[in-house]
Structures are given as structure tokens and as C-alpha cells.
Design a protein around this motif. Structure first.
Motif, PDB file in Angstrom:
ATOM      1  N   LEU A 324       0.955  -1.124   0.140  1.00 36.60           N
ATOM      2  CA  LEU A 324       0.043   0.000  -0.021  1.00 36.60           C
ATOM      3  C   LEU A 324       0.566   1.084   0.029  1.00 36.60           C
ATOM      4  CD1 LEU A 324      -2.528  -1.011   2.709  1.00 36.60           C
ATOM      5  CD2 LEU A 324      -3.201  -0.815   0.361  1.00 36.60           C
ATOM      6  N   GLU A 325       0.318   2.187  -0.565  1.00 43.53           N
ATOM      7  CA  GLU A 325       1.142   3.660  -0.683  1.00 43.53           C
ATOM      8  C   GLU A 325       1.271   3.973   0.785  1.00 43.53           C
ATOM      9  OE1 GLU A 325       0.604   8.046  -2.353  1.00 43.53           O
ATOM     10  OE2 GLU A 325      -0.278   6.422  -3.410  1.00 43.53           O
ATOM     11  N   THR A 326       0.266   3.950   1.712  1.00 43.05           N
ATOM     12  CA  THR A 326       0.226   4.139   3.167  1.00 43.05           C
ATOM     13  C   THR A 326      -0.844   3.325   3.791  1.00 43.05           C
ATOM     14  OG1 THR A 326       0.131   5.763   4.744  1.00 43.05           O
ATOM     15  CG2 THR A 326      -1.377   6.168   2.802  1.00 43.05           C
ATOM     16  N   ALA A 327      -0.242   2.840   4.896  1.00 42.79           N
ATOM     17  CA  ALA A 327      -1.293   2.080   5.713  1.00 42.79           C
ATOM     18  C   ALA A 327      -2.097   2.779   6.632  1.00 42.79           C
ATOM     19  CB  ALA A 327      -0.537   0.860   6.510  1.00 42.79           C
ATOM     20  N   LEU A 328      -1.295   3.930   7.269  1.00 46.62           N
ATOM     21  CA  LEU A 328      -1.899   4.944   8.173  1.00 46.62           C
ATOM     22  C   LEU A 328      -2.434   6.177   7.514  1.00 46.62           C
ATOM     23  CD1 LEU A 328       0.857   4.669  11.012  1.00 46.62           C
ATOM     24  CD2 LEU A 328      -1.380   3.698  11.030  1.00 46.62           C
ATOM     25  N   GLU A 329      -3.667   6.599   7.864  1.00 44.05           N
ATOM     26  CA  GLU A 329      -4.149   7.744   7.668  1.00 44.05           C
ATOM     27  C   GLU A 329      -4.360   8.683   8.631  1.00 44.05           C
ATOM     28  OE1 GLU A 329      -7.597   6.794   5.323  1.00 44.05           O
ATOM     29  OE2 GLU A 329      -6.622   5.439   3.833  1.00 44.05           O
ATOM     30  N   ASP A 330      -3.993   9.727   8.765  1.00 49.51           N
ATOM     31  CA  ASP A 330      -3.967  10.632  10.002  1.00 49.51           C
ATOM     32  C   ASP A 330      -3.824   9.910  11.460  1.00 49.51           C
ATOM     33  OD1 ASP A 330      -4.912  12.801   8.579  1.00 49.51           O
ATOM     34  OD2 ASP A 330      -7.075  12.141   8.319  1.00 49.51           O
ATOM     35  N   ASP A 331      -2.496   8.987  11.269  1.00 50.23           N
ATOM     36  CA  ASP A 331      -2.161   8.471  12.481  1.00 50.23           C
ATOM     37  C   ASP A 331      -2.961   7.297  12.874  1.00 50.23           C
ATOM     38  OD1 ASP A 331       0.273   9.817  12.405  1.00 50.23           O
ATOM     39  OD2 ASP A 331      -0.785  11.343  13.692  1.00 50.23           O
ATOM     40  N   LEU A 332      -3.801   6.809  12.013  1.00 49.29           N
ATOM     41  CA  LEU A 332      -4.752   5.857  12.244  1.00 49.29           C
ATOM     42  C   LEU A 332      -4.804   4.731  11.033  1.00 49.29           C
ATOM     43  CD1 LEU A 332      -8.025   7.324  13.419  1.00 49.29           C
ATOM     44  CD2 LEU A 332      -6.382   6.593  15.010  1.00 49.29           C
ATOM     45  N   PRO A 333      -4.878   3.596  11.495  1.00 51.48           N
ATOM     46  CA  PRO A 333      -5.079   2.438  10.320  1.00 51.48           C
ATOM     47  C   PRO A 333      -6.010   2.953   9.265  1.00 51.48           C
ATOM     48  CG  PRO A 333      -5.060   1.452  12.423  1.00 51.48           C
ATOM     49  CD  PRO A 333      -5.139   2.834  12.678  1.00 51.48           C
ATOM     50  N   ILE A 519      -5.635 -12.394  19.132  1.00 52.96           N
ATOM     51  CA  ILE A 519      -4.862 -12.693  17.756  1.00 52.96           C
ATOM     52  C   ILE A 519      -4.888 -11.471  17.108  1.00 52.96           C
ATOM     53  CG2 ILE A 519      -5.114 -13.844  15.701  1.00 52.96           C
ATOM     54  CD1 ILE A 519      -6.301 -16.304  17.433  1.00 52.96           C
ATOM     55  N   HIS A 520      -5.927 -10.801  17.105  1.00 49.51           N
ATOM     56  CA  HIS A 520      -6.042  -9.451  16.357  1.00 49.51           C
ATOM     57  C   HIS A 520      -5.016  -8.278  16.864  1.00 49.51           C
ATOM     58  CE1 HIS A 520      -9.783 -11.482  15.631  1.00 49.51           C
ATOM     59  NE2 HIS A 520      -9.698 -11.203  14.423  1.00 49.51           N
ATOM     60  N   TYR A 521      -5.094  -8.337  17.998  1.00 49.47           N
ATOM     61  CA  TYR A 521      -4.331  -7.084  19.033  1.00 49.47           C
ATOM     62  C   TYR A 521      -2.988  -7.666  18.958  1.00 49.47           C
ATOM     63  CZ  TYR A 521      -9.044  -6.855  21.581  1.00 49.47           C
ATOM     64  OH  TYR A 521     -10.245  -6.674  22.180  1.00 49.47           O
ATOM     65  N   THR A 522      -2.431  -8.726  18.768  1.00 43.51           N
ATOM     66  CA  THR A 522      -1.115  -9.114  18.660  1.00 43.51           C
ATOM     67  C   THR A 522      -0.577  -8.840  17.190  1.00 43.51           C
ATOM     68  OG1 THR A 522      -1.174 -10.830  20.648  1.00 43.51           O
ATOM     69  CG2 THR A 522       0.562 -10.735  19.115  1.00 43.51           C
ATOM     70  N   ALA A 523      -1.442  -9.271  16.230  1.00 38.25           N
ATOM     71  CA  ALA A 523      -1.059  -9.041  15.083  1.00 38.25           C
ATOM     72  C   ALA A 523      -1.040  -7.596  14.604  1.00 38.25           C
ATOM     73  CB  ALA A 523      -1.986  -9.904  14.032  1.00 38.25           C
ATOM     74  N   ARG A 524      -1.948  -6.881  14.998  1.00 36.57           N
ATOM     75  CA  ARG A 524      -1.748  -5.470  14.545  1.00 36.57           C
ATOM     76  C   ARG A 524      -0.916  -4.821  15.285  1.00 36.57           C
ATOM     77  NH1 ARG A 524      -4.487  -1.543  17.054  1.00 36.57           N
ATOM     78  NH2 ARG A 524      -2.709  -2.193  18.657  1.00 36.57           N
ATOM     79  N   SER A 525      -0.436  -5.161  16.626  1.00 37.19           N
ATOM     80  CA  SER A 525       0.655  -4.571  17.223  1.00 37.19           C
ATOM     81  C   SER A 525       1.947  -4.910  16.646  1.00 37.19           C
ATOM     82  CB  SER A 525       0.750  -4.816  18.579  1.00 37.19           C
ATOM     83  OG  SER A 525      -0.611  -4.445  19.409  1.00 37.19           O
ATOM     84  N   LEU A 526       2.341  -6.142  16.173  1.00 38.58           N
ATOM     85  CA  LEU A 526       3.577  -6.534  15.658  1.00 38.58           C
ATOM     86  C   LEU A 526       3.630  -5.852  14.231  1.00 38.58           C
ATOM     87  CD1 LEU A 526       3.357 -10.472  16.226  1.00 38.58           C
ATOM     88  CD2 LEU A 526       5.162  -8.808  16.992  1.00 38.58           C
ATOM     89  N   VAL A 527       2.686  -5.447  13.484  1.00 38.76           N
ATOM     90  CA  VAL A 527       2.671  -4.767  12.061  1.00 38.76           C
ATOM     91  C   VAL A 527       3.021  -3.428  12.623  1.00 38.76           C
ATOM     92  CG1 VAL A 527       1.407  -4.002  10.215  1.00 38.76           C
ATOM     93  CG2 VAL A 527       1.127  -6.441  10.936  1.00 38.76           C
ATOM     94  N   ALA A 528       2.485  -2.841  13.434  1.00 40.11           N
ATOM     95  CA  ALA A 528       2.676  -1.494  13.893  1.00 40.11           C
ATOM     96  C   ALA A 528       4.126  -1.216  14.366  1.00 40.11           C
ATOM     97  CB  ALA A 528       1.822  -0.779  14.935  1.00 40.11           C
ATOM     98  N   MET A 529       4.457  -2.215  15.159  1.00 46.32           N
ATOM     99  CA  MET A 529       6.055  -2.132  15.404  1.00 46.32           C
ATOM    100  C   MET A 529       6.900  -2.463  14.437  1.00 46.32           C
ATOM    101  SD  MET A 529       5.290  -3.585  19.401  1.00 46.32           S
ATOM    102  CE  MET A 529       7.167  -3.809  19.722  1.00 46.32           C
ATOM    103  N   LEU A 530       6.933  -3.498  13.826  1.00 50.78           N
ATOM    104  CA  LEU A 530       7.901  -3.850  12.810  1.00 50.78           C
ATOM    105  C   LEU A 530       7.780  -3.414  11.240  1.00 50.78           C
ATOM    106  CD1 LEU A 530       7.562  -7.717  13.771  1.00 50.78           C
ATOM    107  CD2 LEU A 530       9.061  -6.040  14.854  1.00 50.78           C
ATOM    108  N   ASP A 531       6.588  -3.176  10.944  1.00 46.85           N
ATOM    109  CA  ASP A 531       6.412  -2.609   9.540  1.00 46.85           C
ATOM    110  C   ASP A 531       6.405  -1.086   9.595  1.00 46.85           C
ATOM    111  OD1 ASP A 531       6.275  -2.670   6.776  1.00 46.85           O
ATOM    112  OD2 ASP A 531       4.108  -3.171   7.067  1.00 46.85           O
TER     113      ASP A 531
END
Length: 608
Positions: A324-333, A519-531
Motif C-alpha cells: 500500500l502507498e500508506t497504511a496509516l491515514e491521519d495516524d490511524l489504520p 490474535i488481532h491485538y497481537t497481529a496489529r501491534s506486531l505490524v505497527a512495531m515491525l512494519d
């Protein structure tokens, strides 16, 4: 009117007893004396802004400030991450009884500087259970809450046996010393936190248990107020016995007899848990699952947890889609990322519902759980995600990651609740992620005083409701996660350690409570930190979006109305609701460590 609870004896005598349990040599090595911290309860549940915590040498993150401080003092005294986790869990048994405790089970992932270990303390079903455990006389599933608040829902607890196994391998301080904080707080009393008060106010079934009703509520049936100093003399005695005798003190003798009596004599729906079930329970060391993702190696727990497999399926499918060009929009997914995340979740949960269960009873697809994370398989699954159209509720079907020895039916969706998470890194760089649970808030609503006859005690789990209530589908095909004697129910707990693939250095430790949404909480947090490159606190602050295969639930009040509408236009059935995660995370930095605690709960991070 609130009735004061009696203190059994001055805390100074308690600490003397704790010290006498240590050998002179051990005392010389540790010189550990627990100091009660001056910590007041935080504000109630809601969004409490937290800045995160930077440390240099070690860090501990847990769901309650008193528990975090207990782990901090153990680390200050030279204890290992395992030592600190034991102290933290014992205090959580006291101050956060609605979420975890010695009456429940846990999964622990540990890195000793060279290897990753996985310790399984998941509850098991009694040896005499039948697959129709949660069916009524007509063969229909019991109402969920009737099953929860019953003797039938109680599994053999495993947390103490697991922690003892891990301590034997990795402990630095004597076992007995690790119980001093919880014993002192139980004896002297602790202030009821806003979250515990709110949890008490929101449960009716706990009042129906004679012991729990008398202990946690006033004579008028009102929950004890915020800030009230609650003493737990029964738990103090129980923990003293465990400190001296080890986990055997809970699994045999008077404490075990009281657990069994409470379960078998439940006034509404008795269970069959036996003394032999408790005495013969064993914790297990399992092979962790470690999965490469981008430049990282993500390590988590294997079945009977569905956490790592489902988290990494979601992340693997996201990675297979065009960037994606950007995953975050105005600092939100943003909408595009949320759409992909929800669709990947639908596909992953479809696989979870068919294949994942206790590996001692169910063979993995193709004989290897890694088949579910094979890149070619995930690419095939990811190709089902359309850019502008959702599969919709119930639109995702399980895939075929590998040949099965037995055909399994898809388990119907059931509620999942509860849990607490601990992340710790010690001064030697050893790290752990431990997720612990009694399942629903206050578990089976059964309080055991361990046969002491004193007020208080600990709550028993209702983890057997994590099994499928129906053993087969309508065609008679068995469900993998059905009830069987000695079996461990499938879990969503996702304790996670992350490493750099090039250097093998620790990158992060994290996890969360939240039932299936873990599962969702952990996956989203991993993406936010690592990606996305967010620090631990900013990653945990982000709003949640989940689906178990049906509606898409977005965290209430956290997304713009335009985001909700855009998802609906793509075919998602969108609802807003409270999504109260309890994430804890510690990440390595150039200066040491940076920890984050979920703003939705009372947790904090401490370290030096």
C-alpha cells in the motif's frame, strides 16, 4: 456497610517466615526483602494516556502496578526473568483475580540467550469427562453462561506446575523468595483497583458463590468500593504452603481436596474433577513455533494455542498483497489496510476453526503445523482477498494446507474471554512473554479457600468452555477441538518474542488478553512495531478492528465515521464496540529497552 477483614498476623512475622524458608546460603546470595510500594490504583477503565517507559538494563510489564513492582523488586535483587514472572503472577492472583491466577493456566515463551523455549501450563480436562460435557439432556449445547458458572467448566489448573518447571531450568533466586510479595500483600491488604471494582460490579454469578459473595461484596450485595483495603488471609496461607512445598501443595493435600469438593459439589451444575486429575497433571515443554517475516523471526506458542499460527497467517497474507502507498491515514489504520486485515482474519479464523486443537489428540495438516504457514499456501489464501469487496460474514472457508489423517468439521463460533499478559527482560538479556488466564472474568465463579476455613482464596478457571460444546457437526463429522479426557482446550493466547534474523538479537516481547481477539491485538501491534516503525507505546495506543468471521467490530469512538462507512461500502457488516485489550510490550532500543502498556487497562512498565 463494608465489614473490615481481619489480618491474620503482622506482616513483619510473615516476612520472617518467608526468610526462614530460605537456606542461609540462599539468603546470603539474594538478601531479598520485599518492600511494599506506595502505589495507588489508577483511574478506571477507559483510555488513559501513557508515554511509555525507557529503561537501560531490564524491564517488566504487567497488568497491575503492584504486580509490576513485585517483578521489578525481584529483578533488582538479581532474579531472572522467570523469577520475576513467578512473583508477578502470584500478585496478579491476588490483585487481578478476575483475569488469571493459580487456579488457571498459562503459556510461557522464554529466550535464555541461545534458545527459545515454550512451556505449556494449559489446563486439561478431567479423566472422566465425556464429549457431551456441555450438552443438555436433549443433546443441545448448554447456554454459555450456565456452562461457565459451573463445576463442569473447571479444568485441571497448570500455572504453578508450569512455572515450577521453568524455574527449575532458569531460576536464579530460591523458589520461596518469589512468593514474599504476594504473601505480604495478601496479609496486609491491597487497595481495590477501579478495574477490579468495575469487574465485580459487572458480574452477577460471583455473588451466587457463598464464599466469593461474602468475600468480594458487602452484606448488601454491593461490590467492594475502589480503594478499599482487601486482605486475603486464605491466599496468604495457600501461597506459604506453595512456597515451602512447591506446586505439590496445590495438586495434593488439603488445597486439592477443597478444589475437588467445590467442583463436585457445585449446587447447580457439578463437575467431575478428581484428586487423581490434580495429582497427575504435568506441565509440558513444547517446541516453539518460529516464523520468518520480513527481516524478523517471530516466535510464539504452538498448539494447543491457536495464537501464533493464526497471527502469522494474518501477517503472512498481508505480506502477500501488493504494498500500500500508506497504511496509516491521519495516524490511524486506513481503510485499505483495515479491509485487508479483516479479510485476512476471516481466512485465518476459518482455518483455525477446522484444524487447530491439542496436538496430543489431533494431527497437524500434512503432519506439520508449519504447513499452515507455508508461503505458497498463504499466497493462495491471500489471492482470495479482493481489493474492493469483502467476503462478508461467513464468506471465508477453510483452505487445504496439507493432507489430514482424519476429516474435521469446522467448530461453530463461541465466546472467549479473560486473561493477563506479562513481558519481562532481565539484566542478562533473557526475555519472556507469558500469557495467563482463568478464561471468563472470575472464571467459573468458584472461590477455593484451600481448606483453610479463612476468608478469601483463589478462583477456579472455566477453561473447559474453550472446547467446542458440540462434539460433531450436523453430519456427524468430529470437531478437532471437542471435549476428550485429559485433553487441553484450544487457546488464543499469543505470547510472542521477536528477533532480528541477521543478528539473532531480541527485538521485542509482547502479548495481550482478550479472548479470540488476542490474535488481532497481537497481529496489529506486531505490524505497527515491525512494519510501520512505531514505538511500543504508540503501537499499543492504536485503535482495534477485529472479526471472527462474522461482523467487523471496530473500537467504539476511535475511528472516523467515514472509515466505518467506507468499510460498509466494501461489504463489511460493521459494528462499534468496546475492545478492551490489555497489551504489554517491551522492545529493544539502542539505549536499552522501551516498554508500552495498554492505555485501556491499569498496567505499567518498570525497570532500570
Amino acid at each position: 456497610m463494608v465489614i473490615p477483614r481481619p489480618c491474620r498476623r503482622p506482616v513483619s512475622l510473615l516476612l520472617l517466615l518467608a526468610s526462614l524458608l530460605l537456606s542461609p546460603a540462599a539468603l546470603a546470595e539474594t538478601d531479598f526483602q520485599y518492600q511494599r510500594p506506595d502505589i495507588a490504583p489508577e483511574m478506571g477503565s477507559g483510555h488513559q494516556e501513557k508515554a511509555g517507559w525507557a529503561t537501560q538494563t531490564f524491564a517488566v510489564a504487567a497488568a497491575n502496578p503492584l504486580a509490576t513492582d513485585a517483578g521489578y523488586q525481584i529483578l533488582q535483587a538479581g532474579g531472572s526473568a522467570i523469577d520475576a514472572a513467578i512473583a508477578v503472577q502470584m500478585v496478579l492472583t491476588l490483585v487481578e483475580p478476575q483475569s488469571s491466577g493459580i487456579g488457571g493456566g498459562s503459556f510461557l515463551v522464554y529466550h535464555d540467550g541461545e534458545e527459545v523455549k515454550a512451556y505449556d501450563g494449559r489446563e486439561s480436562a478431567p479423566s472422566s469427562v465425556k464429549e457431551g460435557l456441555f450438552l443438555n439432556a436433549d443433546g443441545e449445547p448448554l447456554a454459555f453462561m450456565k456452562a461457565v458458572a459451573s463445576g463442569r467448566s473447571v479444568g485441571v489448573p497448570g500455572t504453578l506446575r508450569m512455572l515450577e518447571m521453568a524455574h527449575d531450568a532458569h531460576g536464579r533466586l530460591p523458589w520461596a523468595a518469589l512468593f514474599a510479595p504476594a504473601i505480604a500483600l495478601a496479609d496486609e491488604g491491597f487497595p481495590i483497583s477501579p478495574r477490579l471494582h468495575q469487574s465485580l460490579a459487572n458480574t452477577d454469578a460471583l455473588r451466587n458463590d457463598a464464599r466469593a459473595g461474602a468475600f468480594y461484596f458487602t452484606e448488601q450485595g454491593e461490590p467492594l468500593p475502589e480503594g478499599y483495603t482487601l486482605k486475603n488471609p486464605a491466599l496468604a496461607v495457600i501461597l506459604e504452603r506453595v512456597a515451602e512445598q512447591g506446586s505439590t501443595a496445590l495438586h495434593t493435600g488439603d488445597i486439592a481436596a477443597d478444589i475437588v469438593a467445590r467442583v463436585q459439589n457445585h449446587p447447580d451444575v457439578p463437575g467431575s474433577l478428581s484428586l487423581e486429575d490434580l495429582a497427575t497433571y504435568t506441565a509440558k515443554e513444547r517446541d516453539p513455533l518460529c516464523t520468518d517475516w520480513q527481516s524478523y523471526r517471530v516466535c510464539g506458542f504452538p498448539p494447543p494455542s491457536s495464537g501464533h499460527l493464526t497471527v502469522m497467517q494474518i501477517m503472512g497474507m498481508l505480506e502477500e498483497r501488493p504494498p500500500l502507498e500508506t497504511a496509516l491515514e491521519d495516524d490511524l489504520p486506513g481503510v485499505d489496510w483495515l479491509h485487508r486485515f479483516l479479510e485476512a482474519s476471516r481466512l485465518a479464523f476459518a482455518d483455525r476453526g477446522r484444524y487447530i486443537a491439542d496436538p496430543d489428540y489431533v494431527e497437524a495438516p500434512g503432519g506439520d503445523w508449519s504447513s499452515m504457514l507455508d508461503p505458497d499456501y498463504l499466497a493462495e489464501r491471500a489471492s482470495l482477498i479482493e481489493a474492493e469487496q469483502s467476503m462478508g460474514s461467513g464468506g471465508a472457508s477453510p483452505g487445504n494446507p496439507g493432507a489430514l489423517a482424519t476429516a474435521w468439521a469446522v467448530q461453530p463460533t463461541q465466546p472467549e474471554y479473560g486473561t493477563s499478559h506479562i513481558s519481562i527482560v532481565d539484566e542478562h538479556g533473557n526475555a519472556l512473554a507469558m500469557t495467563s488466564s482463568i478464561e471468563q472474568a472470575f472464571g467459573a465463579r468458584i472461590l477455593s479457600d484451600g481448606g483453610t476455613g479463612m476468608p478469601g482464596g483463589f478462583l477456579l478457571n472455566n477453561q473447559l468452555t474453550d472446547f467446542s460444546f458440540a462434539p460433531t457437526d450436523d453430519e456427524g463429522t468430529p470437531i478437532a477441538n471437542r471435549v476428550e479426557p485429559g485433553k487441553r482446550p484450544r487457546s488464543s493466547m499469543s505470547p510472542t518474542l521477536v528477533f532480528d534474523r541477521g543478528s539473532d538479537e531480541l527485538v521485542a516481547s509482547l502479548g495481550s488478553p482478550g479472548g479470540a481477539a488476542i490474535i488481532h491485538y497481537t497481529a496489529r501491534s506486531l505490524v505497527a512495531m515491525l512494519d510501520w516503525g512505531l514505538d511500543a507505546q504508540r503501537a499499543l495506543d492504536l485503535p482495534h478492528a477485529i472479526t471472527l468471521g462474522g461482523p467487523a467490530y471496530l473500537e467504539a469512538g476511535r475511528f472516523p465515521s467515514a472509515t466505518l462507512e467506507a468499510l460498509r461500502e466494501r461489504g463489511h457488516e460493521v459494528e462499534e464496540r468496546e475492545l478492551t485489550s490489555g497489551l504489554q510490550a517491551i522492545q529493544r532500543t539502542e539505549e536499552g529497552y522501551f516498554g508500552g502498556a495498554d492505555p485501556r487497562r491499569e498496567g505499567i512498565v518498570m525497570g532500570e
